[in-house]
Write a protein that holds these residues in place. Sequence first.
Motif, PDB file in Angstrom:
ATOM      1  N   THR A  49       0.852  -1.179   0.000  1.00  0.00           N
ATOM      2  CA  THR A  49       0.000   0.000   0.000  1.00  0.00           C
ATOM      3  C   THR A  49       0.892   1.235   0.000  1.00  0.00           C
ATOM      4  O   THR A  49       2.082   1.167   0.356  1.00  0.00           O
ATOM      5  CB  THR A  49      -0.910   0.042   1.248  1.00  0.00           C
ATOM      6  OG1 THR A  49      -0.087   0.166   2.414  1.00  0.00           O
ATOM      7  CG2 THR A  49      -1.800  -1.193   1.339  1.00  0.00           C
ATOM      8  N   LEU A  50       0.325   2.356  -0.372  1.00  0.00           N
ATOM      9  CA  LEU A  50       1.091   3.601  -0.320  1.00  0.00           C
ATOM     10  C   LEU A  50       1.515   3.907   1.110  1.00  0.00           C
ATOM     11  O   LEU A  50       2.615   4.423   1.346  1.00  0.00           O
ATOM     12  CB  LEU A  50       0.269   4.755  -0.890  1.00  0.00           C
ATOM     13  CG  LEU A  50       0.019   4.686  -2.387  1.00  0.00           C
ATOM     14  CD1 LEU A  50      -0.909   5.820  -2.808  1.00  0.00           C
ATOM     15  CD2 LEU A  50       1.309   4.742  -3.174  1.00  0.00           C
ATOM     16  N   LYS A  51       0.676   3.566   2.047  1.00  0.00           N
ATOM     17  CA  LYS A  51       1.003   3.765   3.461  1.00  0.00           C
ATOM     18  C   LYS A  51       2.254   2.970   3.843  1.00  0.00           C
ATOM     19  O   LYS A  51       3.123   3.465   4.562  1.00  0.00           O
ATOM     20  CB  LYS A  51      -0.189   3.347   4.322  1.00  0.00           C
ATOM     21  CG  LYS A  51      -0.086   3.743   5.761  1.00  0.00           C
ATOM     22  CD  LYS A  51      -1.387   3.456   6.481  1.00  0.00           C
ATOM     23  CE  LYS A  51      -1.358   4.022   7.878  1.00  0.00           C
ATOM     24  NZ  LYS A  51      -2.651   3.942   8.546  1.00  0.00           N
ATOM     25  N   SER A  52       2.353   1.734   3.346  1.00  0.00           N
ATOM     26  CA  SER A  52       3.531   0.902   3.625  1.00  0.00           C
ATOM     27  C   SER A  52       4.780   1.498   2.995  1.00  0.00           C
ATOM     28  O   SER A  52       5.849   1.507   3.608  1.00  0.00           O
ATOM     29  CB  SER A  52       3.328  -0.520   3.095  1.00  0.00           C
ATOM     30  OG  SER A  52       2.296  -1.153   3.777  1.00  0.00           O
ATOM     31  N   VAL A  53       4.656   1.991   1.773  1.00  0.00           N
ATOM     32  CA  VAL A  53       5.798   2.616   1.100  1.00  0.00           C
ATOM     33  C   VAL A  53       6.247   3.847   1.888  1.00  0.00           C
ATOM     34  O   VAL A  53       7.443   4.046   2.105  1.00  0.00           O
ATOM     35  CB  VAL A  53       5.453   2.993  -0.360  1.00  0.00           C
ATOM     36  CG1 VAL A  53       6.592   3.781  -0.998  1.00  0.00           C
ATOM     37  CG2 VAL A  53       5.140   1.747  -1.177  1.00  0.00           C
ATOM     38  N   GLU A  54       5.300   4.642   2.349  1.00  0.00           N
ATOM     39  CA  GLU A  54       5.640   5.814   3.158  1.00  0.00           C
ATOM     40  C   GLU A  54       6.336   5.416   4.454  1.00  0.00           C
ATOM     41  O   GLU A  54       7.300   6.060   4.877  1.00  0.00           O
ATOM     42  CB  GLU A  54       4.386   6.621   3.486  1.00  0.00           C
ATOM     43  CG  GLU A  54       3.824   7.392   2.327  1.00  0.00           C
ATOM     44  CD  GLU A  54       2.554   8.149   2.685  1.00  0.00           C
ATOM     45  OE1 GLU A  54       1.756   7.652   3.520  1.00  0.00           O
ATOM     46  OE2 GLU A  54       2.351   9.228   2.130  1.00  0.00           O
ATOM     47  N   ARG A  55       5.845   4.367   5.099  1.00  0.00           N
ATOM     48  CA  ARG A  55       6.430   3.913   6.365  1.00  0.00           C
ATOM     49  C   ARG A  55       7.861   3.436   6.150  1.00  0.00           C
ATOM     50  O   ARG A  55       8.771   3.778   6.914  1.00  0.00           O
ATOM     51  CB  ARG A  55       5.584   2.779   6.958  1.00  0.00           C
ATOM     52  CG  ARG A  55       6.049   2.328   8.337  1.00  0.00           C
ATOM     53  CD  ARG A  55       5.176   1.224   8.897  1.00  0.00           C
ATOM     54  NE  ARG A  55       5.153   0.027   8.066  1.00  0.00           N
ATOM     55  CZ  ARG A  55       6.113  -0.893   8.039  1.00  0.00           C
ATOM     56  NH1 ARG A  55       7.184  -0.760   8.784  1.00  0.00           N
ATOM     57  NH2 ARG A  55       6.011  -1.943   7.259  1.00  0.00           N
ATOM     58  N   ILE A  56       8.080   2.659   5.090  1.00  0.00           N
ATOM     59  CA  ILE A  56       9.426   2.159   4.786  1.00  0.00           C
ATOM     60  C   ILE A  56      10.353   3.329   4.473  1.00  0.00           C
ATOM     61  O   ILE A  56      11.484   3.390   4.983  1.00  0.00           O
ATOM     62  CB  ILE A  56       9.378   1.146   3.614  1.00  0.00           C
ATOM     63  CG1 ILE A  56       8.714  -0.155   4.084  1.00  0.00           C
ATOM     64  CG2 ILE A  56      10.767   0.885   3.061  1.00  0.00           C
ATOM     65  CD1 ILE A  56       8.397  -1.125   2.971  1.00  0.00           C
ATOM     66  N   ALA A  57       9.878   4.267   3.658  1.00  0.00           N
ATOM     67  CA  ALA A  57      10.703   5.425   3.301  1.00  0.00           C
ATOM     68  C   ALA A  57      11.076   6.227   4.544  1.00  0.00           C
ATOM     69  O   ALA A  57      12.218   6.670   4.683  1.00  0.00           O
ATOM     70  CB  ALA A  57       9.954   6.299   2.305  1.00  0.00           C
ATOM     71  N   GLU A  58      10.120   6.394   5.433  1.00  0.00           N
ATOM     72  CA  GLU A  58      10.385   7.143   6.662  1.00  0.00           C
ATOM     73  C   GLU A  58      11.472   6.460   7.491  1.00  0.00           C
ATOM     74  O   GLU A  58      12.376   7.120   8.003  1.00  0.00           O
ATOM     75  CB  GLU A  58       9.104   7.266   7.479  1.00  0.00           C
ATOM     76  CG  GLU A  58       9.257   8.103   8.727  1.00  0.00           C
ATOM     77  CD  GLU A  58       7.954   8.245   9.500  1.00  0.00           C
ATOM     78  OE1 GLU A  58       7.982   8.049  10.727  1.00  0.00           O
ATOM     79  OE2 GLU A  58       6.931   8.537   8.868  1.00  0.00           O
ATOM     80  N   LYS A  59      11.391   5.145   7.614  1.00  0.00           N
ATOM     81  CA  LYS A  59      12.395   4.407   8.394  1.00  0.00           C
ATOM     82  C   LYS A  59      13.781   4.504   7.755  1.00  0.00           C
ATOM     83  O   LYS A  59      14.788   4.458   8.444  1.00  0.00           O
ATOM     84  CB  LYS A  59      11.989   2.948   8.543  1.00  0.00           C
ATOM     85  CG  LYS A  59      10.832   2.759   9.498  1.00  0.00           C
ATOM     86  CD  LYS A  59      10.538   1.292   9.673  1.00  0.00           C
ATOM     87  CE  LYS A  59       9.376   1.091  10.589  1.00  0.00           C
ATOM     88  NZ  LYS A  59       9.730   1.194  11.984  1.00  0.00           N
TER      89      LYS A  59
END
Length: 70
Positions: A49-59
Amino acid sequence: MEGDLQKLLGRNLRAYRQARGLSQEDFAELLEVHRTYMGGIERGERNLTLKSVERIAEKLGVDAVTLLQS
């Protein structure tokens, strides 16, 4: 083509991991995911999901768009 974005994301994550000299297991631990899940992402088998991509990018400390660019 279907799945191209998933494969691109996977290639970018693999390149990021290798540039840091991390094993897939260590990278998965950094992202707080299971190593087999990380492998699926890198192979373009996981539909994130886009949310998962955002979370990974943030980490990783990068912009999510960076992970989706060729």
